[in-house]
Design a protein around this motif. Structure first.
Motif, PDB file in Angstrom:
ATOM      1  N   GLY A 107      70.813  18.122 -88.896  1.00 36.74           N
ATOM      2  CA  GLY A 107      69.876  17.018 -89.096  1.00 36.74           C
ATOM      3  C   GLY A 107      69.741  16.150 -87.854  1.00 36.74           C
ATOM      4  O   GLY A 107      68.656  16.031 -87.273  1.00 36.74           O
ATOM      5  N   ILE A 108      70.865  15.542 -87.433  1.00 39.98           N
ATOM      6  CA  ILE A 108      70.835  14.642 -86.270  1.00 39.98           C
ATOM      7  C   ILE A 108      70.570  15.423 -84.990  1.00 39.98           C
ATOM      8  O   ILE A 108      69.741  15.031 -84.159  1.00 39.98           O
ATOM      9  N   TYR A 109      71.283  16.553 -84.847  1.00 39.75           N
ATOM     10  CA  TYR A 109      71.120  17.355 -83.634  1.00 39.75           C
ATOM     11  C   TYR A 109      69.683  17.874 -83.528  1.00 39.75           C
ATOM     12  O   TYR A 109      69.074  17.842 -82.455  1.00 39.75           O
ATOM     13  N   GLY A 110      69.139  18.326 -84.634  1.00 39.24           N
ATOM     14  CA  GLY A 110      67.764  18.829 -84.646  1.00 39.24           C
ATOM     15  C   GLY A 110      66.770  17.745 -84.295  1.00 39.24           C
ATOM     16  O   GLY A 110      65.796  17.983 -83.572  1.00 39.24           O
ATOM     17  N   PHE A 111      67.018  16.539 -84.810  1.00 38.60           N
ATOM     18  CA  PHE A 111      66.112  15.424 -84.491  1.00 38.60           C
ATOM     19  C   PHE A 111      66.132  15.120 -82.992  1.00 38.60           C
ATOM     20  O   PHE A 111      65.085  14.913 -82.377  1.00 38.60           O
ATOM     21  N   LEU A 112      67.351  15.119 -82.407  1.00 44.22           N
ATOM     22  CA  LEU A 112      67.469  14.818 -80.975  1.00 44.22           C
ATOM     23  C   LEU A 112      66.777  15.876 -80.127  1.00 44.22           C
ATOM     24  O   LEU A 112      65.957  15.559 -79.257  1.00 44.22           O
ATOM     25  N   ILE A 113      67.090  17.155 -80.372  1.00 43.11           N
ATOM     26  CA  ILE A 113      66.504  18.228 -79.565  1.00 43.11           C
ATOM     27  C   ILE A 113      64.999  18.307 -79.807  1.00 43.11           C
ATOM     28  O   ILE A 113      64.214  18.543 -78.876  1.00 43.11           O
ATOM     29  N   GLY A 114      64.585  18.090 -81.047  1.00 43.89           N
ATOM     30  CA  GLY A 114      63.151  18.082 -81.347  1.00 43.89           C
ATOM     31  C   GLY A 114      62.424  16.988 -80.576  1.00 43.89           C
ATOM     32  O   GLY A 114      61.327  17.195 -80.046  1.00 43.89           O
ATOM     33  N   THR A 115      63.046  15.813 -80.519  1.00 39.76           N
ATOM     34  CA  THR A 115      62.470  14.710 -79.740  1.00 39.76           C
ATOM     35  C   THR A 115      62.384  15.087 -78.267  1.00 39.76           C
ATOM     36  O   THR A 115      61.372  14.829 -77.601  1.00 39.76           O
ATOM     37  N   PHE A 116      63.444  15.717 -77.758  1.00 44.18           N
ATOM     38  CA  PHE A 116      63.453  16.136 -76.356  1.00 44.18           C
ATOM     39  C   PHE A 116      62.312  17.126 -76.080  1.00 44.18           C
ATOM     40  O   PHE A 116      61.657  17.057 -75.041  1.00 44.18           O
ATOM     41  N   LEU A 168      61.706  25.037 -67.892  1.00 42.75           N
ATOM     42  CA  LEU A 168      62.994  25.702 -68.078  1.00 42.75           C
ATOM     43  C   LEU A 168      63.673  25.240 -69.359  1.00 42.75           C
ATOM     44  O   LEU A 168      64.265  26.045 -70.093  1.00 42.75           O
ATOM     45  N   PHE A 169      63.589  23.959 -69.640  1.00 36.93           N
ATOM     46  CA  PHE A 169      64.207  23.408 -70.851  1.00 36.93           C
ATOM     47  C   PHE A 169      63.600  24.054 -72.105  1.00 36.93           C
ATOM     48  O   PHE A 169      64.319  24.453 -73.026  1.00 36.93           O
ATOM     49  N   LEU A 170      62.279  24.173 -72.137  1.00 38.16           N
ATOM     50  CA  LEU A 170      61.612  24.740 -73.307  1.00 38.16           C
ATOM     51  C   LEU A 170      61.894  26.243 -73.441  1.00 38.16           C
ATOM     52  O   LEU A 170      62.124  26.745 -74.556  1.00 38.16           O
ATOM     53  N   VAL A 171      61.873  26.970 -72.318  1.00 38.72           N
ATOM     54  CA  VAL A 171      62.153  28.405 -72.369  1.00 38.72           C
ATOM     55  C   VAL A 171      63.605  28.658 -72.775  1.00 38.72           C
ATOM     56  O   VAL A 171      63.906  29.591 -73.533  1.00 38.72           O
ATOM     57  N   MET A 172      64.501  27.835 -72.281  1.00 34.25           N
ATOM     58  CA  MET A 172      65.920  27.946 -72.645  1.00 34.25           C
ATOM     59  C   MET A 172      66.090  27.851 -74.161  1.00 34.25           C
ATOM     60  O   MET A 172      66.808  28.649 -74.781  1.00 34.25           O
ATOM     61  N   ASN A 173      65.426  26.887 -74.773  1.00 34.08           N
ATOM     62  CA  ASN A 173      65.510  26.732 -76.226  1.00 34.08           C
ATOM     63  C   ASN A 173      64.823  27.882 -76.952  1.00 34.08           C
ATOM     64  O   ASN A 173      65.294  28.350 -77.998  1.00 34.08           O
ATOM     65  N   ALA A 174      63.691  28.342 -76.393  1.00 22.14           N
ATOM     66  CA  ALA A 174      62.913  29.392 -77.063  1.00 22.14           C
ATOM     67  C   ALA A 174      63.664  30.721 -77.092  1.00 22.14           C
ATOM     68  O   ALA A 174      63.486  31.525 -78.021  1.00 22.14           O
ATOM     69  N   ASN A 186      63.622  22.937 -83.134  1.00 22.54           N
ATOM     70  CA  ASN A 186      62.757  23.802 -82.323  1.00 22.54           C
ATOM     71  C   ASN A 186      61.279  23.544 -82.615  1.00 22.54           C
ATOM     72  O   ASN A 186      60.490  24.462 -82.841  1.00 22.54           O
ATOM     73  N   VAL A 187      60.901  22.269 -82.595  1.00 23.17           N
ATOM     74  CA  VAL A 187      59.539  21.891 -82.995  1.00 23.17           C
ATOM     75  C   VAL A 187      58.484  22.411 -82.030  1.00 23.17           C
ATOM     76  O   VAL A 187      57.325  22.619 -82.413  1.00 23.17           O
ATOM     77  N   VAL A 188      58.847  22.611 -80.782  1.00 23.57           N
ATOM     78  CA  VAL A 188      57.912  23.158 -79.787  1.00 23.57           C
ATOM     79  C   VAL A 188      58.308  24.572 -79.390  1.00 23.57           C
ATOM     80  O   VAL A 188      57.460  25.469 -79.323  1.00 23.57           O
TER      81      VAL A 188
END
Length: 438
Positions: A107-116, A168-174, A186-188
């Motif tokens: 929940g919290i972690y997802g909100f933070l990374i989603g915001t990022f 790079l940040f977005l590809v790293m997550n993807a 992973n909203v984006v």
């Protein structure tokens, strides 16, 4: 032991990057301290307010709404996204993976990374618009004659840095399979992940680790690039606005030795041969004005390092707008170049400055530039981070007038008339009121 090689390598890179940054910060402080001492610790509540409003709140930026709002997006986005550096550092040093995900929960972690991720997209869009305005639309203030060579390239390099780091940040997550399967934050990146559907799990892992490494190394390079870039204002905007001049615009400083002489002339009981009072220095008065950077105060030198080269000052300067040689932005850039030259001289000569036959006056800033200034304070008013080019111009003018007697003929005539007639005009004091009989 092999399992720890990446962690050791990461620690070496981290220590080297931060160490080089600290070394440059120490050099920066040393160079700023080449200036004369000045006390700017008065009215602290007002100074803290200015720093919060101008450096943090950026309220002067939005006077030009398009660039102002985009700058705020990039500023906020870049700062907040780099909070993730905490996790990257821990993962890099200890070999963990998304170490904060489990303790914070999805929940919290997802909100933070989603915001990022959302901020990363906003930063990307803003930076692309900046690049378009600078290179395609070619806004005039970015194409002045001082904005060639390195200053021109620097503006683009920093934009490319930001584009690469956000991508790079977005590809790293993807390409992080576990992160995508968790579906938290992973909203984006969930829309980027399909680009890699044809890759195996091992290939995705390689892409993820590669982007992770390039991302962290890129941030460390960016950090150390700041010293050589106009983007040093990311760090210096805060002290620069705190120590900005709080006196009314247009109020110039007086030279203590001259003030003392004038007071003695006006006091018939003053003893010119009296011993100096406690705290006063005896001997020759200090040099009037400034001909080189060591004659300026440390706040003025910090101003030079803080300059964003945005050109708002020059685009508002009436002298520049009418085709005169003066550009307030160029004044700050040339001052910084001279400070850097003096600093390199000190480094080369083992901590001691050896005269190089150069100075700020004439070798960097011309007399034509100085006398073109109308002292209207438009440049000071327009600067989004409280830089004061006018104070440098006036100190150099003071040197020309009081040390070299090198004022323009018109100014010399005016001062002669004031001395002889008590007025700037060339007629007798007896005729000063003749206008009332017209």
């Amino acid at each position: 032991m092999e399992n720890y090689v990446p962690n050791i390598f990461f620690a070496i890179i981290l220590i080297a990057g931060i160490g080089y940054f600290v070394m440059n910060v120490r050099k920066l402080i040393r160079n700023i301290k080449l200036g004369k001492d000045i006390d700017r610790n008065d009215r602290k509540p007002e100074r803290w307010k200015n720093m919060a409003k101008i450096a943090l709140g950026q309220y002067k930026m939005v006077r030009r709404p398009i660039s102002g709002i985009l700058h705020i997006v990039v500023y906020i986005g870049f700062i907040i996204i780099n909070i993730e550096m905490l996790e990257i550092v821990v993962d890099g040093l200890f070999g963990t993976h998304r170490v904060f995900q489990e303790p914070l929960g999805n929940g919290i972690y997802g909100f933070l990374i989603g915001t990022f991720e959302v901020l990363a997209v906003l930063v990307l869009v803003s930076v692309i618009i900046f690049w378009f305005r600078r290179n395609i639309e070619k806004i005039k203030r970015f194409w002045s004659k001082e904005m060639t060579g390195w200053p021109k390239n620097d503006g683009n390099i920093i934009l490319y840095f930001e584009i690469v780091l956000m991508s790079l940040f977005l590809v790293m997550n993807a390409t992080d399979v576990g992160f995508q399967e968790a579906g938290a934050g992973n909203v984006v990146s969930q829309f980027i992940a399909p680009w890699f559907e044809g890759f195996s799990h091992d290939q995705l892992h390689i892409i993820e680790k590669t982007t992770w490494w390039v991302h962290i190394v890129g941030i460390l390079i960016f950090l150390n690039y700041l010293y050589y870039s106009k983007h040093l204002h990311i760090l210096l905007a805060f002290p620069n606005t705190f120590y900005a001049n709080l006196k009314p615009k247009g109020q110039f400083t007086n030279v203590a030795s001259v003030t003392k002489e004038v007071k003695m002339m006006m006091d018939p009981d003053a003893d010119p041969y009296a011993m100096p009072a406690e705290g006063e220095e005896e001997g020759e008065p200090e040099k009037f004005g400034a001909s080189d950077v060591m004659d300026l105060n440390w706040v003025q030198l910090m101003n030079a390092y803080t300059c964003t080269e945005c050109g708002r000052c020059t685009s508002s300067c009436p002298a520049n707008l009418t085709g005169k040689e003066l550009s307030p932005r160029a004044i700050m850039m040339k001052t910084r170049d001279r400070v850097e030259e003096v600093g390199n001289n000190i480094d080369f000569n083992g901590g001691e400055f050896k005269p190089d036959g150069k100075q700020l006056l004439d070798d960097y800033i011309t007399r034509e530039e100085l006398w073109a200034c109308t002292s209207c304070n438009a440049c000071v008013q327009e600067c989004p981070i409280g830089i004061d080019p006018l104070s440098i111009i006036m100190e150099m003018r003071r040197y020309l007038v009081m040390e070299e007697s090198a004022a323009p003929q018109e100014l010399n005539m005016m001062m002669t008339n004031i001395e002889n007639n008590g007025a700037p005009w060339q007629y007798s004091q007896m005729d000063r009121l003749n206008w009332k009989d017209e």
